[in-house]
Design a protein around this motif. Structure first.
Motif, PDB file in Angstrom:
ATOM      1  N   PHE A   1      -3.255 -12.637   7.578  1.00 16.67           N
ATOM      2  CA  PHE A   1      -1.851 -12.940   7.985  1.00 16.67           C
ATOM      3  C   PHE A   1      -1.118 -12.949   6.558  1.00 16.67           C
ATOM      4  O   PHE A   1       0.419 -13.141   7.066  1.00 16.67           O
ATOM      5  N   ASN A   2      -1.323 -13.378   5.774  1.00 15.43           N
ATOM      6  CA  ASN A   2      -0.739 -13.102   4.373  1.00 15.43           C
ATOM      7  C   ASN A   2      -0.573 -12.117   3.736  1.00 15.43           C
ATOM      8  O   ASN A   2      -0.097 -11.903   2.650  1.00 15.43           O
ATOM      9  N   GLU A   3      -0.705 -10.862   4.525  1.00 16.46           N
ATOM     10  CA  GLU A   3      -0.727  -9.594   4.043  1.00 16.46           C
ATOM     11  C   GLU A   3      -0.065  -8.717   4.798  1.00 16.46           C
ATOM     12  O   GLU A   3       0.054  -8.945   6.077  1.00 16.46           O
ATOM     13  N   LEU A   4       0.736  -7.571   4.474  1.00 18.19           N
ATOM     14  CA  LEU A   4       1.369  -6.715   5.236  1.00 18.19           C
ATOM     15  C   LEU A   4       0.836  -5.293   4.563  1.00 18.19           C
ATOM     16  O   LEU A   4       1.222  -5.004   3.300  1.00 18.19           O
ATOM     17  N   GLN A   5       0.465  -4.434   5.175  1.00 23.48           N
ATOM     18  CA  GLN A   5       0.288  -2.964   4.515  1.00 23.48           C
ATOM     19  C   GLN A   5       1.367  -2.075   4.863  1.00 23.48           C
ATOM     20  O   GLN A   5       1.991  -1.980   6.027  1.00 23.48           O
ATOM     21  N   TYR A   6       1.944  -1.549   3.657  1.00 23.08           N
ATOM     22  CA  TYR A   6       3.170  -0.733   3.752  1.00 23.08           C
ATOM     23  C   TYR A   6       2.752   0.683   3.219  1.00 23.08           C
ATOM     24  O   TYR A   6       2.242   0.645   2.125  1.00 23.08           O
ATOM     25  N   TYR A   7       3.055   1.644   3.868  1.00 25.97           N
ATOM     26  CA  TYR A   7       3.029   3.064   3.381  1.00 25.97           C
ATOM     27  C   TYR A   7       4.244   3.589   3.371  1.00 25.97           C
ATOM     28  O   TYR A   7       5.283   3.573   4.343  1.00 25.97           O
ATOM     29  N   LYS A   8       4.681   4.071   2.104  1.00 26.83           N
ATOM     30  CA  LYS A   8       6.197   4.596   1.909  1.00 26.83           C
ATOM     31  C   LYS A   8       5.896   6.045   1.845  1.00 26.83           C
ATOM     32  O   LYS A   8       5.355   6.645   1.096  1.00 26.83           O
ATOM     33  N   VAL A   9       6.818   6.890   2.708  1.00 23.66           N
ATOM     34  CA  VAL A   9       6.757   8.412   2.696  1.00 23.66           C
ATOM     35  C   VAL A   9       7.224   8.943   1.433  1.00 23.66           C
ATOM     36  O   VAL A   9       8.248   8.304   1.044  1.00 23.66           O
ATOM     37  N   GLY A  10       6.758   9.858   0.995  1.00 23.43           N
ATOM     38  CA  GLY A  10       7.400  10.506  -0.398  1.00 23.43           C
ATOM     39  C   GLY A  10       6.805   9.971  -1.425  1.00 23.43           C
ATOM     40  O   GLY A  10       5.865   9.269  -1.502  1.00 23.43           O
ATOM     41  N   GLY A  11       7.296  10.416  -2.644  1.00 18.97           N
ATOM     42  CA  GLY A  11       6.935   9.869  -3.998  1.00 18.97           C
ATOM     43  C   GLY A  11       5.928  10.988  -4.383  1.00 18.97           C
ATOM     44  O   GLY A  11       5.471  11.869  -4.147  1.00 18.97           O
ATOM     45  N   ASP A  12       5.283  10.280  -5.677  1.00 16.83           N
ATOM     46  CA  ASP A  12       3.972  11.215  -6.346  1.00 16.83           C
ATOM     47  C   ASP A  12       2.977  11.393  -5.322  1.00 16.83           C
ATOM     48  O   ASP A  12       2.434  10.325  -4.877  1.00 16.83           O
ATOM     49  N   PRO A  13       2.424  12.445  -5.189  1.00 13.91           N
ATOM     50  CA  PRO A  13       1.219  12.625  -4.167  1.00 13.91           C
ATOM     51  C   PRO A  13       0.040  12.129  -4.581  1.00 13.91           C
ATOM     52  O   PRO A  13      -0.684  11.642  -3.979  1.00 13.91           O
ATOM     53  N   ARG A  14       0.048  12.171  -6.016  1.00 14.14           N
ATOM     54  CA  ARG A  14      -1.086  11.377  -6.489  1.00 14.14           C
ATOM     55  C   ARG A  14      -1.274   9.927  -6.246  1.00 14.14           C
ATOM     56  O   ARG A  14      -2.327   9.474  -6.502  1.00 14.14           O
ATOM     57  N   HIS A  15      -0.353   9.320  -5.866  1.00 14.39           N
ATOM     58  CA  HIS A  15      -0.505   7.721  -6.049  1.00 14.39           C
ATOM     59  C   HIS A  15       0.075   7.408  -4.535  1.00 14.39           C
ATOM     60  O   HIS A  15       0.164   6.165  -4.242  1.00 14.39           O
ATOM     61  N   GLN A  16       0.024   8.167  -3.433  1.00 17.25           N
ATOM     62  CA  GLN A  16       0.229   7.870  -2.204  1.00 17.25           C
ATOM     63  C   GLN A  16      -0.774   7.058  -1.486  1.00 17.25           C
ATOM     64  O   GLN A  16      -1.851   7.221  -1.676  1.00 17.25           O
ATOM     65  N   GLY A  17      -0.347   6.002  -0.583  1.00 17.98           N
ATOM     66  CA  GLY A  17      -1.278   5.223   0.104  1.00 17.98           C
ATOM     67  C   GLY A  17      -0.549   3.824   0.645  1.00 17.98           C
ATOM     68  O   GLY A  17       0.492   3.604   0.328  1.00 17.98           O
ATOM     69  N   PHE A  18      -1.411   3.026   1.460  1.00 15.85           N
ATOM     70  CA  PHE A  18      -0.787   1.829   1.784  1.00 15.85           C
ATOM     71  C   PHE A  18      -0.883   0.781   0.953  1.00 15.85           C
ATOM     72  O   PHE A  18      -2.009   0.550   0.206  1.00 15.85           O
ATOM     73  N   THR A  19       0.145   0.100   0.617  1.00 14.85           N
ATOM     74  CA  THR A  19       0.297  -0.936  -0.144  1.00 14.85           C
ATOM     75  C   THR A  19       0.139  -2.356   0.397  1.00 14.85           C
ATOM     76  O   THR A  19       0.489  -2.492   1.316  1.00 14.85           O
ATOM     77  N   ARG A  20      -0.743  -2.991  -0.117  1.00 19.60           N
ATOM     78  CA  ARG A  20      -1.114  -4.569   0.551  1.00 19.60           C
ATOM     79  C   ARG A  20      -0.373  -5.275   0.011  1.00 19.60           C
ATOM     80  O   ARG A  20      -0.650  -5.829  -1.230  1.00 19.60           O
ATOM     81  N   ILE A  21       0.931  -5.668   0.668  1.00 11.47           N
ATOM     82  CA  ILE A  21       1.846  -6.708   0.161  1.00 11.47           C
ATOM     83  C   ILE A  21       1.212  -8.146   0.412  1.00 11.47           C
ATOM     84  O   ILE A  21       1.055  -8.099   1.489  1.00 11.47           O
ATOM     85  N   GLU A  22       1.154  -8.800  -0.546  1.00  7.15           N
ATOM     86  CA  GLU A  22       0.762 -10.182  -0.458  1.00  7.15           C
ATOM     87  C   GLU A  22       1.887 -11.170  -0.222  1.00  7.15           C
ATOM     88  O   GLU A  22       2.953 -10.872  -0.850  1.00  7.15           O
ATOM     89  N   ALA A  23       1.964 -11.979   0.744  1.00  3.75           N
ATOM     90  CA  ALA A  23       3.174 -13.014   0.934  1.00  3.75           C
ATOM     91  C   ALA A  23       3.328 -13.907  -0.237  1.00  3.75           C
ATOM     92  O   ALA A  23       2.345 -14.238  -1.057  1.00  3.75           O
ATOM     93  N   SER A  24       4.464 -13.985  -0.536  1.00  4.63           N
ATOM     94  CA  SER A  24       4.938 -14.625  -1.774  1.00  4.63           C
ATOM     95  C   SER A  24       6.229 -15.061  -1.863  1.00  4.63           C
ATOM     96  O   SER A  24       7.101 -14.836  -0.608  1.00  4.63           O
ATOM     97  N   PRO A  25       6.856 -15.885  -2.783  1.00  5.79           N
ATOM     98  CA  PRO A  25       7.995 -16.338  -2.748  1.00  5.79           C
ATOM     99  C   PRO A  25       9.344 -15.376  -2.237  1.00  5.79           C
ATOM    100  O   PRO A  25      10.449 -15.769  -1.921  1.00  5.79           O
ATOM    101  N   ALA A  26       8.994 -14.126  -2.420  1.00 11.40           N
ATOM    102  CA  ALA A  26      10.083 -12.867  -2.093  1.00 11.40           C
ATOM    103  C   ALA A  26      10.323 -13.041  -0.790  1.00 11.40           C
ATOM    104  O   ALA A  26      11.113 -12.327  -0.082  1.00 11.40           O
ATOM    105  N   HIS A  27       9.259 -13.453   0.018  1.00  9.29           N
ATOM    106  CA  HIS A  27       9.394 -13.648   1.454  1.00  9.29           C
ATOM    107  C   HIS A  27       9.570 -14.953   2.047  1.00  9.29           C
ATOM    108  O   HIS A  27       8.710 -15.572   2.359  1.00  9.29           O
TER     109      HIS A  27
END
Lengths: 373, 373, 373, 373
Positions: free
Chosen positions: A280-306
């Motif tokens: 639960f200290n993680e959130l997976q985020y997929y952003k549509v668009g951008g460079d197709p070579r780099h697409q995928g789910f990003t594992r966001i780690e909970a941090s002081p930004a949250h």
């Protein structure tokens, strides 16, 4: 700094958790008042004394009414079995106390409504223990949805699965009491329904298939006598949201191997999110668009930004725990009482959730779609 | 070693995949006959010639009937758009050929039944391209269920989610043709329904909510004119199995960020399984009981312990790929023709799957539970 | 389309893998010639005949020299035990054949140099079986480094760990023959050293600690007599790259539980990469900067955006397998012979890798840093 | 219940963390005394007052010597910059106080030895803030090793990587002060070295390559003037343990994208373990043997089976956070003072760790193996 007195009824797992949370809240959050553990109540005298001593309450009582009416108690936390919540909450409200009640607050929407109206009439603040949505990364998820960052929401799939009732020879317990207003749909379902509402707003229609997997259970651990189970072990819901999207919700306490499979997947036209309380200290985020070579789910780690993660840990990777979620819940309730900060989930929200629980039970019996009235 | 002649109709993604698979099957599996790519048919002459040259077929034709009736062709692979399957399959059966057809074999259960009866009457073997269940770790899963290793099965949750239709401005395509007998429920739903049956046996009752997420799409890529979409983009099913357990199944081609979310979770009284095609050389297994300090899901990696993985790779960790699943499918079909080895999924199984697809469409319209007839 | 004749020496795991690869290459890659399995050689007649029959070679021989000198054989694949590579390769080069040799090509850099010089003098093309770097997502990794997308490279940590020698009672085998020029440093170390060079370029200096974990092993499976082990079971290297960054490399065939822990982590000033062959259709990418609320590693899935993945699968999520890596290797070698496409790793690259292996062995004995001469 | 007075010097991240921990410890652990936050010291008066108010200390001072000598303070927590630890600890010891000091306790082993001898002579208890090893699943790991459940230990690979110094334009800070006795080898290296010792016991020999990645840094954030960096940014160690096995250890504060990559992999003849602090409520365990169809790493989730997890959470899946690790550390120190429970890591252990740090620095300069004296 002025004190605000906390009184907690019940000394089980949740009573201890509330005590830990209120004790910690004052040291971690910038509140105007210092929360103090003023009094604890348990009808079991020994249990009360142990909690008094161990958890550091100033006073102890076997009479919850004494606690509710004590002038030094400003906030009443109710952590007793569900069927007792209503009477205690109404008494606390009558005494002009703010009420922090564990979920579900009542066995039916009608009861919840009565409690909600009493609180609103009395002008006291209320809070309900849907602790999981206090997670900083879920606030991020909600912000991303609300801001349009995910585009139009396409669909939702949510689940709360645990396995503590998987064993067919596990004993009957208060969780199975039909007076409690439902089985897993009330116990775990209310969490994932609340999370769905927190993220996506109102649910308007529901289809449900509630199932009792284990028809009889030993009356007590090891007993040969068995008692019929009248509530649901698994609830499978198909739902429609007011915002237009649809989804499914499963509540399941026979989810073999799962200890905390509370999670969801949300698809939007511009992005997708995947979350599980198992990490639960993680959130997976997929952003549509951008460079197709780099697409995928990003594992966001909970941090002081949250926010408010940074009040607990100096940097990402350190991570908060379950009791920290409860601390956020307690602190945000105190901030609400002080006139600041986010409110809820309050009794009104608990009532809205309970209506969905009640409707799902009816829909399952009727084998039909039903509207949330 | 005698040859067995393969004739493939269609030269798109699936035509190429069948060619790769039959070419590889002979080198990897211990078959009695050597499969040879005897002939390829495509009504587009240039495409046919390119495939002939590239894929190494002996002969090429623009007339699929010529292929079907050629004496050197013993197996006919049909990889054309779904609406063409029936006519081609019936012609091949009439010519006494074994038929390997892509899924779904027909737009309705009635059509599938006609094909099935023709094949059974003619005594030819049939195979349908539900390639994902050819996975060695899914055979392990099925064995664990069948042997009782998981105990009584409590529940199933399955999904096949991909995101190729997420973009609301993605163009109309043949996948959206209502003549095809359904949208995602037919295209992806048939895979996960087939997988559910492969693992747990017959489904007897279904509730469904089929949804068209994108109501109109450009008639062609970049076109301003739009065409109504008449089929489902997301299908959410609640199901009951003949063996007594229940579950849910989702088919979704608007699953943002997902490229191959074909997976399931199965709970049993003695164990649980979790699988996703995203990491299809792995199977997660939870065994109930044992030392509580060590409990958890075990990530089993595909290895030579899981037949026929060992024919492809000398040790665990090497991993098979998508085309290897297709190679297993082709090889097992050839073994079936030779009188050995596991059979299916054949036209009868495809018919059973199609009945569930058809019933789900009806159940969604009726907003009610429906039995699989 | 003209044929190009393939002759394969050896019919074990790697012989079969080469046969599968060359058979598939022609159907998948747009080559100018059609590869044909012209001849297979094995000094064990029965094994040769079985391969001839099963794998579909046109001819079979027990005399590898006959294969090497056959006019219809244009490419010689050498898949025999390592100590035989040199003699066979030199004979094939002398006969003017292109040579595809398994790794390591020789037990010492001196031997490798002799082979390399012979090939360059004869003007034949060479290829060495470092198949793992044929992975499309590793080509992406290399491109990201070469283009500066990761910024300045800060550090590297690589490992190739498997567990097939963990059991202290596992029998002595040819892998432990000191004439082979090293234990795990040659067997697995050459893979991860080659991968490090593929990504980051030359290594200039090495420190090493080579360890024999199991001092004696049964002379044969189940034997009570034991034989001393003279080679390394684990090799731990600290290295410096010509480009300025440093790193570590571990080779380990006693890595309990690991079946294919071939992986690395690379840090750059603008981004980081994490890879493991355990999930080799994925690459983890962290991009420095951007919205701090969204930072994290992105799990990139192999897709047609990563050439030549699209020749195998129509979309991301389908995934390639081990034999597909070998097919890329074979096809790229054929393209090189035809004058197209990327070259290597050739004998020169194998020589560079072998120098590092040899130097690591010396550095471990001397307990000092040593330069790669 | 008698009180035990806690005095904390320093009000930064670690000062706050100690306050949270001691406040919570009394409510969560069954201690004989009730810990009270008696006094806080900070030479910055405003910071001290803020902490006094926010964290709930009874008293505040700008004079740490007053705190150390206060009769109501029984335990002195030192959370100031590293270079101040020694003077403060010696003063506290001289005043007969138990000392809880953040790591590293001193810039050199010689200093640490002086502190250790003073404490032992005075008979006071000491504790050092290696909080990560207080993790319940690491106690499980240690037990599995100590009990022989993993068999003979074959090898260790440890790392502590974070990325807070990756940016070459990140400003110079006290962490880079060479008077502190090392860069990352002291800051993060001490954690992973301590973890290695906790699990596997003494290290006897070390080779090291310490590297300064960023040679100069801005003297302050945004400054154009730059200051030379004299300490290590990455430390790569090869080590030998007294028990006979070997391993590698990396400390790295330029590990791009990593926020808490503190982890290890341990191989044994009967089992293997993998751990990362990134998911520190989990431990991966591979058991050698058993049914080959089921082999794999098991993801063990922290649960009440792993003491003292159950004091925090009622069931597995709930999870503890960073501050809970600190609470365990505080509580175990109090138990030690009370004569119960596990001791350490104390000043003696910190001294042993510091010797390895010092030796690694020397080994890197000498480019040779060095023994830990």
């Amino acid at each position: 700094m002025e004190e605000i007195g906390i009184g907690i009824i019940g000394t089980g797992f949740m009573g201890k958790s509330h005590a830990i949370a209120y004790r910690a809240a004052g040291g971690i959050f910038p509140l105007k008042h210092r929360p103090v553990l003023e009094m604890v109540a348990d009808n079991n005298e020994a249990a009360g004394l142990a909690a008094h001593r161990q958890l550091g309450f100033r006073r102890v009582t076997t009479d919850w009414r004494a606690l509710v009416n004590d002038p030094a108690v400003h906030v009443v936390s109710i952590t007793t079995p569900n069927t007792l919540h209503k009477e205690m909450a109404l008494a606390a409200i009558a005494a002009g106390k703010h009420v922090h009640c564990e979920k579900p607050i009542a066995p039916s929407a009608a009861d919840a409504k009565e409690m909600l109206e009493a609180a609103e009439k009395a002008g006291v603040k209320t809070q309900v223990g849907f602790n999981y949505i206090k997670n900083p990364v879920l606030k991020l998820a909600r912000d991303m949805i609300a801001s349009g960052e995910l585009g139009d929401i396409i669909g939702f799939r949510g689940i709360h699965g645990e396995d503590y009732m998987t064993d067919p020879d596990g004993a009957w317990s208060w969780r199975l009491d039909p007076k409690g207003g439902g089985g897993v749909i009330a116990d775990l379902g209310s969490h994932i329904i609340g999370m769905a509402r927190f993220l996506l707003g109102p649910i308007t229609e529901v289809f449900a298939d509630l199932e009792t997997v284990v028809p009889t259970r030993p009356v007590a651990p090891g007993a040969s006598e068995r008692r019929a189970v009248e509530v649901d072990d698994i609830a499978r819901l198909t739902v429609r949201f007011a915002r237009g999207c649809r989804g499914t919700i499963e509540a399941n306490w026979c989810a073999t191997g799962r200890k905390m499979q509370l999670g969801f997947e949300i698809a939007g036209t511009k992005g997708g999110l995947v979350f599980t309380q198992e990490r639960f200290n993680e959130l997976q985020y997929y952003k549509v668009g951008g460079d197709p070579r780099h697409q995928g789910f990003t594992r966001i780690e909970a941090s002081p930004a949250h926010s408010p993660y940074g009040l607990f840990c100096v940097a990402g990777g350190h991570q908060i725990g379950f009791n920290d979620l409860k601390t956020i819940e307690a602190a945000e309730f105190l901030a609400t009482i002080e006139g600041n900060g986010p409110s809820g989930p309050d009794f009104r929200e608990a009532y809205e959730i309970q209506k969905i629980v009640d409707t799902a039970i009816q829909a399952s019996l009727s084998r039909n779609w039903m509207s949330i009235s």
